[in-house]
Scaffold this motif. Structure first.
Motif, short mmCIF file in Angstrom:
data_model
loop_
_atom_site.label_atom_id
_atom_site.label_comp_id
_atom_site.label_asym_id
_atom_site.label_seq_id
_atom_site.Cartn_x
_atom_site.Cartn_y
_atom_site.Cartn_z
N ARG A 1 101.46 6.09 -76.14
CA ARG A 1 101.82 6.38 -77.54
C ARG A 1 102.21 5.10 -78.30
O ARG A 1 102.34 5.12 -79.51
CB ARG A 1 102.98 7.37 -77.62
N VAL A 2 102.41 4.01 -77.59
CA VAL A 2 102.79 2.75 -78.25
C VAL A 2 101.70 2.31 -79.21
O VAL A 2 101.99 1.79 -80.29
CB VAL A 2 103.10 1.64 -77.21
N ARG A 3 100.48 2.58 -78.86
CA ARG A 3 99.35 2.20 -79.72
C ARG A 3 99.51 2.78 -81.13
O ARG A 3 99.28 2.10 -82.12
CB ARG A 3 98.04 2.68 -79.08
N GLU A 4 99.92 4.05 -81.22
CA GLU A 4 100.06 4.70 -82.53
C GLU A 4 101.19 4.07 -83.35
O GLU A 4 101.03 3.85 -84.55
CB GLU A 4 100.30 6.20 -82.37
N VAL A 5 102.32 3.79 -82.71
CA VAL A 5 103.43 3.24 -83.49
C VAL A 5 103.24 1.77 -83.82
O VAL A 5 103.75 1.29 -84.82
CB VAL A 5 104.81 3.47 -82.81
N ALA A 6 102.47 1.08 -82.98
CA ALA A 6 102.25 -0.36 -83.21
C ALA A 6 101.50 -0.61 -84.51
O ALA A 6 101.72 -1.64 -85.16
CB ALA A 6 101.51 -0.98 -82.04
N PRO B 1 102.94 13.37 -95.21
CA PRO B 1 101.77 14.00 -94.58
C PRO B 1 100.68 12.99 -94.17
O PRO B 1 99.89 13.28 -93.27
CB PRO B 1 101.26 14.97 -95.64
N GLU B 2 100.68 11.83 -94.78
CA GLU B 2 99.68 10.83 -94.42
C GLU B 2 100.03 10.14 -93.10
O GLU B 2 99.22 9.41 -92.54
CB GLU B 2 99.54 9.79 -95.54
N GLU B 3 101.22 10.37 -92.58
CA GLU B 3 101.68 9.72 -91.35
C GLU B 3 101.84 10.71 -90.20
O GLU B 3 102.62 10.47 -89.27
CB GLU B 3 103.01 9.00 -91.60
N ILE B 4 101.11 11.82 -90.26
CA ILE B 4 101.22 12.85 -89.22
C ILE B 4 100.95 12.28 -87.82
O ILE B 4 101.69 12.58 -86.88
CB ILE B 4 100.27 14.04 -89.52
N PRO B 5 99.92 11.43 -87.60
CA PRO B 5 99.67 10.94 -86.23
C PRO B 5 100.86 10.20 -85.62
O PRO B 5 101.17 10.40 -84.44
CB PRO B 5 98.47 10.01 -86.40
N ALA C 1 103.16 11.20 -82.38
CA ALA C 1 103.45 10.28 -81.27
C ALA C 1 104.93 10.33 -80.91
O ALA C 1 105.30 10.36 -79.73
CB ALA C 1 103.04 8.85 -81.64
N VAL C 2 105.79 10.33 -81.92
CA VAL C 2 107.24 10.40 -81.66
C VAL C 2 107.59 11.73 -81.00
O VAL C 2 108.37 11.77 -80.04
CB VAL C 2 108.04 10.19 -82.96
N LEU C 3 107.00 12.82 -81.50
CA LEU C 3 107.25 14.13 -80.89
C LEU C 3 106.80 14.14 -79.43
O LEU C 3 107.49 14.70 -78.56
CB LEU C 3 106.52 15.23 -81.66
N SER C 4 105.65 13.53 -79.15
CA SER C 4 105.15 13.49 -77.79
C SER C 4 106.10 12.72 -76.87
O SER C 4 106.40 13.16 -75.76
CB SER C 4 103.76 12.84 -77.75
N VAL C 5 106.57 11.57 -77.35
CA VAL C 5 107.49 10.78 -76.53
C VAL C 5 108.77 11.57 -76.25
O VAL C 5 109.28 11.55 -75.12
CB VAL C 5 107.79 9.42 -77.19
N ALA C 6 109.26 12.28 -77.24
CA ALA C 6 110.45 13.11 -77.02
C ALA C 6 110.18 14.15 -75.93
O ALA C 6 111.02 14.38 -75.05
CB ALA C 6 110.87 13.78 -78.33
N ALA D 1 104.76 3.29 -91.21
CA ALA D 1 106.13 3.82 -91.17
C ALA D 1 106.23 4.77 -89.98
O ALA D 1 105.25 5.40 -89.59
CB ALA D 1 106.43 4.56 -92.46
N ILE D 2 107.42 4.85 -89.43
CA ILE D 2 107.64 5.80 -88.34
C ILE D 2 108.83 6.67 -88.69
O ILE D 2 109.75 6.23 -89.38
CB ILE D 2 107.91 5.12 -86.98
N PRO D 3 108.79 7.91 -88.22
CA PRO D 3 109.92 8.80 -88.52
C PRO D 3 111.20 8.30 -87.86
O PRO D 3 111.14 7.60 -86.85
CB PRO D 3 109.49 10.14 -87.93
N PRO D 4 112.32 8.65 -88.44
CA PRO D 4 113.59 8.28 -87.79
C PRO D 4 113.63 8.93 -86.41
O PRO D 4 113.26 10.09 -86.24
CB PRO D 4 114.66 8.86 -88.72
N HIS D 5 114.07 8.18 -85.43
CA HIS D 5 114.08 8.70 -84.06
C HIS D 5 115.27 8.17 -83.25
O HIS D 5 115.10 7.74 -82.12
CB HIS D 5 112.76 8.35 -83.36
#
Length: 195
Positions: free
Chosen positions: A84-89, A155-159, A163-168, A93-97
């Motif tokens: 999932r690092v690929r998506e956040v890299a 909504p443009e940052e759903i992927p 990724a954050v949801l998956s890591v959780a 913007a990333i959701p607060p986590h």
């Protein structure tokens, strides 16, 4: 067990700091964990066939067989996190986590305590691990709510939200496997099935 701890630590750190090179270090560790599982399985079956262990020795071998399965799955979860690092890299913007770091810390502590309880044959220590699973589940729920709210507004940052949801979810599973390990320890020491 130490390899599993290392893999989870590297994967989560890589995710939090968005480090693709660090994420790449996880898969070789998991490959070694996979080989370890097969070697331990073979050794345990060999011991069962040739030594015909009884009582405590039999419970130890039965526990070891279950233990390595959960450890192998922890390695798999670490690989999932690293992927999932690929998506956040590349995300803008990333959701607060903030819960991810706490989830990771708690899940890793549960894993370490389960391993120590196994080595020390300490059922009481293993039982303390069992009490922490709800803590991780609660943090997982908080993460879901926060990220879903953020995704509604972005909504443009759903992927990257996914990724954050998956890591959780992967961290929640690491905690579940650590809980399984603790349950195996209680069985090994006391013969009690506390699943």
């Amino acid at each position: 067990g130490a390899r599993g701890e290392r893999a989870v630590h590297l994967a989560v750190t890589a995710f939090l700091v968005r480090d693709l090179a660090m994420a790449g270090e996880v898969e070789p560790i998991d490959a070694r964990i996979d080989r370890d599982e097969m070697e331990i399985d073979d050794l345990a079956v060999h011991m069962l066939a040739l030594r015909q262990p009884m009582a405590d020795d039999l419970r130890f071998i039965a526990t070891a067989l279950k233990f390595v399965t959960d450890l192998e799955r922890i390695g798999d979860e670490a690989v999932n996190v690293s992927e999932r690092v690929r998506e956040v890299a590349v995300a803008r913007a990333i959701p607060p986590h903030p819960q991810l770091a706490t989830m990771s810390h708690t899940a890793q502590a549960m894993l370490r305590e389960s391993l120590d309880a196994f080595v020390d044959r300490d059922a009481a220590r293993a039982e303390r691990v069992l009490l922490r699973d709800d803590e991780v589940d609660g943090l997982y729920g908080e993460t879901l709510r926060a990220v879903f709210g953020w995704m509604r507004d972005h909504p443009e940052e759903i992927p990257v939200g996914q990724a954050v949801l998956s890591v959780a979810k992967y961290l929640e599973r690491v905690a579940d496997h650590a809980t399984n390990l603790a349950e195996h320890v209680v069985f090994m020491v006391r013969g009690d099935d506390v699943r």
